[in-house]
Design a protein around this motif. Structure first.
Motif, short mmCIF file in Angstrom:
data_model
loop_
_atom_site.label_atom_id
_atom_site.label_comp_id
_atom_site.label_asym_id
_atom_site.label_seq_id
_atom_site.Cartn_x
_atom_site.Cartn_y
_atom_site.Cartn_z
N SER A 175 0.85 -1.20 0.00
CA SER A 175 0.00 0.00 0.00
C SER A 175 0.88 1.24 0.00
O SER A 175 1.65 1.47 0.93
N THR A 176 0.74 2.04 -1.04
CA THR A 176 1.34 3.38 -1.06
C THR A 176 0.34 4.45 -0.64
O THR A 176 0.71 5.61 -0.50
N PHE A 177 -0.90 4.04 -0.46
CA PHE A 177 -1.96 4.95 -0.02
C PHE A 177 -1.84 5.17 1.49
O PHE A 177 -1.77 4.20 2.27
N SER A 187 -5.68 -0.60 -7.21
CA SER A 187 -4.70 0.25 -7.89
C SER A 187 -5.41 1.29 -8.75
O SER A 187 -6.42 0.99 -9.40
N GLU A 219 -1.11 5.14 -7.03
CA GLU A 219 -1.31 4.73 -5.64
C GLU A 219 -2.00 3.37 -5.58
O GLU A 219 -2.85 3.06 -6.42
N THR A 220 -1.66 2.60 -4.56
CA THR A 220 -2.24 1.28 -4.34
C THR A 220 -2.67 1.17 -2.89
O THR A 220 -2.11 1.82 -2.00
N LEU A 255 -7.85 7.68 -4.53
CA LEU A 255 -6.52 7.23 -4.93
C LEU A 255 -5.97 8.16 -6.00
O LEU A 255 -6.63 8.42 -7.01
N GLN A 256 -4.79 8.64 -5.76
CA GLN A 256 -4.10 9.46 -6.74
C GLN A 256 -3.35 8.56 -7.73
O GLN A 256 -3.21 7.35 -7.51
#
Length: 792
Positions: A180-182, A258, A213-214, A209-210
């Motif tokens: 997760s990059t969120f 994603s 981002e995941t 989500l930008q």
């Protein structure tokens, strides 16, 4: 000719004799000529000559010496063969390998001298390396459990292939993968919403989500795309009013949400807050907790307890303010992400490109491959991709051990209308047509297995491929509704009889697309075939077009990306328990028939409040309700009618309905003077029902039956999740090899010192606590201090 050991001993004795002082004259020096000396051997070597009696080179050898010479010659040829993927830098390792293969433990000089005496040459050219001797597997043991189609072991190949092309999708271990990059921040990318506005049953949030981002979520939730596009399990979702059910347990790969580039416009009926609408090029998704009751299966099957919760050692992230839904940052030892290899995307896009062109028929996809290669996952992904263009997709399950929509032991033809976002135990459904084989492998009845598959294929081609229906397309739904594609999932038994059965099924199906999942050669599978010079195949798979179909070879899922804490038997047991605890919607009796053909009957929830031993069953008069009883499997042909009730007690049976042509008179069994008959219609050693004239609607558990052959009240207690409208058409029982898992016999409401359904544990049938009795009752003791003959 003597053996190499005897020749080595003779050479050693000769060396000791030459060093020891002797009164005899010294032996003459050896000639430099390569030809043997015509003079007899010196007296100093009498001991050696008395032990070794060599024949002249020109003399004829016996058959035994010829065999030995040929044997060593073959060994020399085998080890001189150049191997592509082995390094030749370690000469000592290669020499040790040769010595091990020949069966000697001498040095290089002793081996060469022994070979010279036996008139052989086992030397190898410089720069070549040899195939190392692999450790052999443990020999077969009668105590080892029999393996089914999903557990067949494959032999190790003679070589290995560079797996770099297969490791591109998962080069890191799951423990170090960033899932997760969120990063949730309330009021910035997490917004709470009201239930009335978005038709939710409780608390719900909107995640934004930008780009790139995941987010990895563990739990059970429903998802709806409000803005932008979302990539999930190989499928791109666009804005719509549809809410998709997502099941994300730790026992299976975790789905990754994603951000995706908007490929097509969609309309959403829900209002979007202005703060979210102003964030252009972002994806907004509505998430809420789904009340299904599937978490209760963990308290029944303790192996899967708390699988919908993150592990304790996982890295904690800020909450998204939803109960029972957790965001996971990095992978842990039992958290593995869903990996979608690039070759799978290329293969799936091949179907999408063909769908964009003019097609006269719906595609027929055939998926094959070894076990634990991701074959079933690829088949599930193909179903989801086809649902982007078609309202319904047919799914033919040929894997008896790991079924997707039904319990094991069935070959089934299913209709799928909704996206499949979860493991098999989260979406049990009633099949359109199915046949009960009663085993996790077709090895006991391959002909009946093939006839069942062929019957289902005929049903698809006659009823489903181009259905005749009056159902009009839904408003705003532009998907194709007058044609139904087919996805065929085969079993993972790809050697011997299993390979022959899969080949026959492929001939029956006549697929338009064949997807061959090929594993890395190090795991026991051959390398994928090299593309021809005239073919320009994309990286990751080979396209081999033929006159009737297209064959696509794709890579397998890396073993590091799969959860190895749960075996195939664990998943099979959970699938059976999920089926018996599932709640299916009620079906009116008037609607059961041809009008139900194009409707998918999916479980709407699970009832895990009471165990199977405490649930109220159906009470049926088996003397009037059933027309026939069949027993299939090895050994069942010897069951006499007087013992039939003992065989059926506590057994899993298939509920089968037969056509008018298959309704025969009730069978009668000739009675001997000392034999009692049973009121159940049964004939020993009778083949199972004809697949062309019958269909299996589901499974049932016979929880109780009178053990006497002719009781006063022939009542039977049956547990089944099938609706009553379906039970009215089932008049045949089929008993196979499958049994209820041990977890289904226990009472999870009681502790270890309690009782089972109000009965003391000592009086519960088929179960035993404590130390076993009799031969083989104790735990097997393995002694590892015994040496084999070669180890002494």
């Amino acid at each position: 000719m003597l053996s190499a050991v005897a020749a080595r001993k003779a050479a050693k004795a000769a060396a000791e004799a030459s060093i020891t002082p002797s009164s005899k004259p010294p032996s003459p020096p050896l000639s430099k000529s390569l030809s043997p000396s015509p003079k007899p051997a010196d007296s100093s070597n009498d001991n050696a000559s008395s032990t070794v009696k060599r024949k002249p080179r020109g003399s004829s050898n016996t058959g035994q010496s010829k065999n030995k010479k040929t044997k060593f010659a073959h060994a020399s040829t085998k080890f001189d063969r150049s191997v592509r993927y082995f390094d030749a830098s370690d000469a000592s390792k290669a020499q040790n390998t040769v010595d091990t293969a020949i069966g000697t433990a001498t040095s290089q000089s002793e081996s060469s001298s022994s070979a010279e005496e036996m008139d052989m040459d086992i030397s190898h050219p410089a720069g070549l390396s040899f195939l190392p001797v692999k450790k052999t597997k443990r020999a077969w043991s009668p105590s080892r459990p029999m393996q089914d189609s999903s557990d067949v072991e494959e032999a190790d190949p003679p070589g290995s292939t560079d797996p770099s092309m297969y490791l591109a999708s998962a080069s890191k271990k799951s423990e170090h993968l960033l899932l997760s990059t969120f990063r949730p921040v309330i009021g910035v990318n997490v917004y709470s919403v009201q239930g009335n506005e978005y038709e939710t049953n409780g608390a719900a949030v909107i995640l934004v989500l930008q780009p790139n981002e995941t987010a990895a979520l563990v739990g059970i939730y429903s998802l709806c795309v409000l803005q932008g596009s979302l990539s999930l399990l190989g499928v791109t979702l666009s804005p719509s009013k549809t809410k998709h059910a997502i099941f994300a347990p730790r026992s299976s790969p975790i789905p990754i949400l994603s951000w995706a580039k908007l490929d097509r416009q969609g309309s959403c009926a829900y209002s979007i807050p202005p703060a979210i609408r102003r964030q252009e090029n972002s994806t907004a998704i509505l998430i809420e907790y789904a009340h299904t009751g599937v978490e209760g299966l963990g308290q029944i099957c303790k192996t899967f307890e708390n699988v919908f919760q993150p592990p304790r050692e996982s890295e904690a992230l800020p909450s998204i303010e939803l109960p029972r839904i957790h965001i996971v940052n990095r992978g842990a030892k039992d958290i593995y992400p869903y990996v979608f290899p690039s070759s799978w995307e290329t293969a799936c896009s091949l179907i999408d490109e063909q769908l964009d062109s003019e097609m006269t028929a719906a595609p027929v996809c055939f998926v094959k491959g070894p076990r634990k290669s991701g074959k079933s996952t690829l088949a599930r992904t193909l179903v989801n991709r086809l649902l982007n263009r078609y309202r319904r997709v047919a799914f033919l399950e040929c894997d008896l051990g790991q079924s997707e929509f039904t319990p094991g032991g069935l070959v089934a033809l299913n209709l799928v209308e909704n996206y499949v976002f979860g493991p098999p135990f989260t979406h049990p459904s009633l099949p359109y047509r199915s046949h009960y084989i009663g085993s996790t492998s077709p090895r006991a009845s391959p002909s009946h297995y093939l006839h069942s598959v062929q019957s289902l294929l005929e049903a698809y081609k006659l009823d489903l491929q181009f259905p005749v229906t009056n159902n009009e397309p839904l408003p705003g739904d532009e998907r194709i509704y007058d044609a139904i594609p087919l996805v065929v999932n085969t079993m993972g038994w790809t050697r011997g009889l299993g390979a022959d059965l899969n080949a026959r099924i492929e001939d029956f199906v006549e697929p338009s697309h064949t997807f061959d999942v090929v594993g890395v050669e190090e795991k026991g599978w051959p390398a994928p075939p090299q593309p021809q010079a005239s073919q320009q195949a994309p990286t990751g798979f080979q396209l081999m077009p033929t006159s009737t179909k297209k064959c696509v070879t794709v890579e397998s899922i890396i073993s590091e990306m799969t959860n190895t804490h749960y075996t195939a038997t664990d998943h099979r047991n959970l699938n059976i328990l999920s089926y018996f605890h599932a709640i299916f919607p009620e079906i009116p009796i008037s609607s059961f028939g041809p009008s139900l053909v194009l409707n998918q009957v999916l479980a709407i929830g699970w009832d895990t409040s009471v165990p199977l031993c405490a649930r109220y069953p159906y009470e049926v008069d088996y003397s009037q309700a059933f027309d026939h009883v069949y027993l299939t499997g090895p050994g069942y042909e010897d069951v006499v009618p007087s013992e039939l009730t003992r065989v059926l007690n506590g057994a899993i049976v298939g509920l089968v309905s037969s056509g008018p042509a298959s309704k025969l008179p009730r069978p009668t069994h000739p009675r001997t003077s000392n034999e009692e008959t049973s009121s159940l219609p049964y004939t020993p050693a009778e083949p199972p029902p004809d697949p062309a004239l019958s269909t299996c609607h589901g499974l049932a558990l016979i929880r109780g039956i009178p053990l006497t052959p002719n009781p006063r009240s022939p009542r039977i207690h049956i547990l089944t999740p099938l609706p009553p409208a379906v039970l009215a058409h089932t008049r045949v029982l089929v008993k196979g090899e499958m049994e209820l898992p041990i977890w289904g016999m226990l009472d999870f409401r009681e502790d270890d010192h309690g009782r089972v359904a109000g009965i003391d544990k000592d009086h519960v049938p088929y179960l035993q606590w404590g130390k076993g009795e009799g031969v083989g009752g104790e735990k097997r003791r393995v002694r590892r201090n015994l040496l084999r003959k070669g180890q002494m």
